[in-house]
Every structure is written in C-alpha cells, then in structure tokens.
Design an enzyme around this catalytic site. Sequence first.
Site, mmCIF file in Angstrom:
data_model
loop_
_atom_site.group_PDB
_atom_site.id
_atom_site.type_symbol
_atom_site.label_atom_id
_atom_site.label_comp_id
_atom_site.label_asym_id
_atom_site.label_seq_id
_atom_site.Cartn_x
_atom_site.Cartn_y
_atom_site.Cartn_z
ATOM 1 N N ASP A 98 0.815 -1.211 0.000
ATOM 2 C CA ASP A 98 0.000 0.000 0.000
ATOM 3 C C ASP A 98 0.852 1.265 0.000
ATOM 4 O O ASP A 98 2.072 1.217 0.199
ATOM 5 C CB ASP A 98 -0.963 0.007 1.201
ATOM 6 N N ASN A 169 -7.210 -2.877 14.372
ATOM 7 C CA ASN A 169 -8.593 -3.141 13.970
ATOM 8 C C ASN A 169 -8.691 -4.372 13.074
ATOM 9 O O ASN A 169 -9.731 -4.625 12.484
ATOM 10 C CB ASN A 169 -9.162 -1.918 13.236
ATOM 11 N N HIS A 171 -6.950 -4.915 10.286
ATOM 12 C CA HIS A 171 -6.729 -4.706 8.853
ATOM 13 C C HIS A 171 -5.463 -5.429 8.382
ATOM 14 O O HIS A 171 -4.553 -5.700 9.152
ATOM 15 C CB HIS A 171 -6.717 -3.211 8.479
ATOM 16 N N GLU A 176 -9.411 -2.247 5.329
ATOM 17 C CA GLU A 176 -9.973 -1.866 6.616
ATOM 18 C C GLU A 176 -11.253 -2.661 6.890
ATOM 19 O O GLU A 176 -11.794 -3.301 5.981
ATOM 20 C CB GLU A 176 -10.287 -0.364 6.604
HETATM 21 P P1 PGA Z 1 2.552 -1.485 12.491
HETATM 22 O O1 PGA Z 1 1.289 -1.501 11.514
HETATM 23 O O2 PGA Z 1 3.518 -2.475 11.891
HETATM 24 O O3 PGA Z 1 3.100 -0.107 12.438
HETATM 25 O O4 PGA Z 1 2.061 -1.902 13.835
HETATM 26 C C1 PGA Z 1 0.840 -2.727 11.044
HETATM 27 C C2 PGA Z 1 -0.427 -2.525 10.268
HETATM 28 O O5 PGA Z 1 -1.157 -1.555 10.548
HETATM 29 O O6 PGA Z 1 -0.702 -3.335 9.384
#
Ligand code: PGA
Length: 277
Positions: A98, A169, A171, A176
């Site tokens: 992404d 959450n 995702h 999302e």
């Molecule tokens: P993070 O994010 O590695 O910064 O915890 C992971 C994600 O949101 O997929």
Amino acid sequence: MRLEGVESTLAGTTVSEAVIETRQAGSIEVEVHGHRSEACRELAGAIAERVRQRAAEGRVYVLGLPTGSTPVPLYAELVRLHREEGLSFANVVTFNLDEYYGLSPENPQSYHAFMRKHLFDHVDIPREQTHIPDGTVARDQADQHCRDYEAAIRDAGGIDLMLLGIGHNGHIGFNEPGALEASRTRLVRLDEVTRHMAATAFGDHDHVPEEAITVGVATILEAREIVLMAWGSLKAKAVARAVRPPVEAAVPATYLQRHDAVKFLLNKGSATWMDPS
Ligand code: PGA
C-alpha cells in the site's frame, strides 16, 4: 488456493530453539518466539534460502511487502544477510501492499521513502523490480493505476510470499473493516483507528492522509504463501480475533483463514490472548 509447482511451505522450515510454541489454529499455523528479533532471524533465513534456490534455477522470487514498525527488524536482518553473508536480491521482485494517497515518493512519510530507508537502499535489488502503488496518481487515473498494479503482479508470475503486519482493527494492508474478500487493488478511505495509530508519525491526527491505495484481499489470498508478523501485547487482541471463526469483513485478517499456507509469526506479547489449546 495453492498453485501447482510450489515447494514446501515456509511453515516447513526447521524450527529453532528460540521457538516457544507452535500450534495449529484452524488452518493457520502459529509460531510463537521469545523475541521478535529471533522470529525475524528465522523468517529472513527462510526467505534467503528461497531466494538462493530460485537464483540457482534462474528464476525470480516475488515478495509482497508491508511497511510500518512490524517489518523493520525483518528488513534489518535481510540487509545484514546481504552485507555479511552475500545474499543477493538481484532475482527478487517486490510488490508493496500500500501507499498513502496524496504523498509523493519523496515525502519522508511515504511508504516509498520507508522502503528505501529500511531495505531498497541497502541491498542490490534493481529498482525496476520494486513496485509500490503511486500515491500521486490523479483521481481519475486511480482505477487504471490499480488495474495496472494487478497486471504487473500477474506478469511477474504472482506473489510467492506475502508478508503482512496486522492493524489493531484487524486490517491487512489497508483493507480496513468492511473490506470484501473479492476486493482488488483500489483507492480506499482509511479507518479512524488506522489514522489514530498513525498520528504520531505525522505529527498529529489532522495530518494523516484520509485515503490510501492498497492491494485487495483477493490479491493477498492469491499469494502462494503468507506470513503475518505481529509483535507486542497491543496486537494480541487482533491476532486472537484473526485466527478464530467466523471469517468476517469486520476483521479483514480473518480472511486469511481461507488460505492453506498461512503462518502467524508472533512473540510472547502478541500471543497472550490466544487460547491455551
Ligand atoms: P505497524 O502496523 O507495523 O506499524 O504496527 C501494522 C499494520 O497496521 O498493518
């Protein structure tokens, strides 16, 4: 879901002494390490083996790559393997999950900048073999850009190994809550939980982009193998939810239960909410 001609799964790699526990949670293999650095050392070693194997066959190895804090120790270990153990990335092709919409590749908050800083600038991967969605594409060109991204993945032969983090959450990528299983690479609105978690990195909440381009759930599930990494107790709830039925759009990581070669790589903290079964 598994394609023909695929070698044994990463799940079959030798389990090191640093592993505290391995278990099967439905279709998902869970491996708990004492520390994230040990987990990353093992994963990087397995990746290196695959890359070298493919190089010997004159073939590329295609990786799907995440950003965020989770993969940082993995990338550091891959860089170390390149510098100290001669691991070449000349036959590696990458597709990032992404990019924030509206951020140019030069913006230090962009995932383009993140990838240069943590991996691409330190290994011998040809830049044209790296792919990240373009956050600057015009809105009316976004659909075409996303279709082109999917086509590029297909042209590369599909993703051999998709590496993932997980959001609080649930995702995966920027798929999302509410994302459909059939979703493809597309422009999405970011969930407020995601924007809240990113606020520190952007100075404050209002500076966090509201949209992003992400590969889809279906794109992720087409990878031949998937390894989801999660470290720390803040991820424990999302991890526990991801491995349990039902599969539901409210927790997109539950879609991973549909894949037959998925491994969750955890440390003690992120495994704390898992059932002791
Ligand atoms: P993070 O994010 O590695 O910064 O915890 C992971 C994600 O949101 O997929």
